[in-house]
Design an enzyme around this catalytic site. Structure first.
Site: not given
Ligand code: ARG
Length: 466
Positions: A159, A280, A286, A293
């Site tokens: 979980h 970024s 970043k 992804e």
């Protein structure tokens, strides 16, 4: 293009409309089948020669001509024409332009229906060989990382809540097993493609004596498809491949998601290499896990491609229908996607930096050895349900008092159960928790080592695939 004639144009007076031309052309994407189309045509020509349909001179002209065309296409010297619809007619038309009537004989005893079924099967087999190598490299890379980091212990989750300590290797190997199952599915899809459709003509067979056994041998198929209608209408082997790719996508996506989580500041379990991360355009600090992804994001098209072809096939009457031309883009897209994803993930795993210090620190969150402590009491003769309650009360006590669970003094423990002894302190330590696992397939070092050996053995014994 007007000077080129459609090979099927004999009974037509009017030209196709522009919309019809656009809809029916597939050359933009099926040109990638040129090698397979030429391989098939060579075998077909040899067979026609054996059957006395082509003489030796004609066969030679065809084989040479096809060789020239193959080179022209490879070197970018071939002009594909959408007017000629597909790869078959583009090649045949060029061949005829080069060698004349012998070229016009090549399509004897053949239809584009058995021709395209052949081309796609050959292509799928070629590409599954490449994908198989990519998958093997991925599993090897995961296993090597598991081997390298065998001492690293991290929190295991259920979980997404810290549950029990596990070896990082154990977690990685869970993916190796997933990908090994994918390999089995890939091999099954390749097996399904190993039936020869050529020699079936449009649907009913051909009005010539042919030699499909010779074609089978020549083209390296396992078997000859026994029903000419099934041979031209079947696309199940593509569905099998797309299903393989969809399930592989699920696994790539799950692993991609973990890499995203683990490389976040909150987890901090690893750092992905520069080559597989991006910056970024506005936030200078970043480092984004875009590639991980995309392993997740690309799954959408892998599922979509499978559903797309299932939908095309559903409700089609026998035998060939032009709908079947819609089989190629989903297949090609899944092949390209899977190859890129496998390569990217392999690179990510091979180059990631594991932050074992961060993993170790997280082991001290969320009472990760509570189960070990409950089992300790069982060893001292307390029924498991009672020991579960006792440790539950201890956890509650720590939460309320702010006391550290992992360094609870034995006097405190004894207040909750007289069965606690001095040896309880060792059981609270999360770093040694994996070694308390005694079952086969567990996260103990011995069992993880066995897994590493078993995965490697599977890779060795499955060789280059069935
Ligand atoms: N380009 C077609 C396909 O991909 C080849 C077969 C066309 N056959 C036909 N009878 N129209 O399916």
């Amino acid at each position: 293009m007007a000077e080129k004639k459609k090979p099927w144009g004999g009974r037509f007076t009017d030209a196709a409309s522009r919309a019809a031309e656009r809809l029916s052309a597939s050359i933009q994407y099926d040109s990638r089948l040129y090698r397979q189309d030429i391989r098939g045509s060579r075998a077909h020509a040899r067979m026609l020669h054996r059957m006395g349909i082509l003489d030796a001179g004609e066969l030679e002209a065809i084989v040479d001509g096809l060789g020239t065309i193959e080179r022209e296409i490879r070197e970018g010297d071939f002009e594909f024409s959408p007017y000629l619809e597909d790869i078959h007619m583009n090649i045949e038309s060029r061949l005829t332009e080069m060698i004349g009537d012998a070229g016009r004989k090549l399509h004897t005893a053949r239809s584009r229906n058995d021709q395209i079924a052949l081309d796609v099967r050959l292509y799928l087999l070629d590409e599954s060989g490449v994908i198989r190598k990519g998958m093997t490299a991925l599993v090897e890379t995961i296993t090597a990382a598991a081997d390298r980091h065998i001492e690293v212990v991290m929190p295991g989750y259920t979980h997404l809540q810290i549950a029990q300590p596990v070896r990082f290797s154990h977690h990685l190997l869970a993916y190796a097993w997933m990908f090994l199952r994918d390999l089995t599915r890939l091999d099954a899809a390749a097996d399904a493609a190993r039936g020869l459709p050529l020699g079936c003509g449009a649907l009913a067979g051909v009005n010539y004596e042919n030699d499909r056994e010779f074609l089978r041998e020549e083209l390296g198929f396992d078997r000859v498809i026994p029903n000419s209608m099934d041979a031209v209408a079947d696309r199940d082997y593509i569905l099998d491949f797309l299903y393989f790719a969809a399930v592989l996508g699920t696994h790539l996506s799950r692993m991609g998601e973990e890499l995203v989580l683990w490389s976040s500041a909150e987890f901090g379990y690893l750092r992905l290499a520069d080559a597989v991360t991006t910056g970024s355009s506005i936030m200078p600090q970043k480092r984004n896990p875009d590639i991980a992804e995309l392993l997740r994001g690309k799954t959408g098209r892998l599922y979509g491609n499978m559903v797309s072809l299932m939908t095309v096939l559903k409700g089609l009457p026998m035998a060939y229908n032009r709908d079947l031309q819609e089989d190629k883009e989903p297949l090609f897209d899944s092949i390209d996607t899977v190859k890129d994803c496998l390569e990217a993930l392999t690179e990510m795993i091979a180059t990631m930096t594991v932050r074992d210090d961060r993993m170790r620190r997280s082991l001290y969150d969320n009472f990760s050895t509570a189960t070990d402590l409950a089992d300790y009491l069982v060893m001292k003769g307390i029924p498991f349900r009672s020991s579960h309650e006792i440790v539950g009360a201890l956890v509650k006590h720590c939460e309320e008092s702010g006391e550290d669970f992992f360094t609870l003094p034995v006097e405190t423990l004894k207040r909750f159960s007289p069965a606690f002894g001095d040896d309880a302190a060792g059981v609270l330590r999360p770093d040694t928790s994996p070694e308390r696992k005694l079952s086969s397939g567990s996260t103990s070092k011995g069992e993880v080592k066995k897994q590493i050996a078993a995965v490697r053995e599977r890779l060795r014994s499955s060789g280059t695939g069935g």
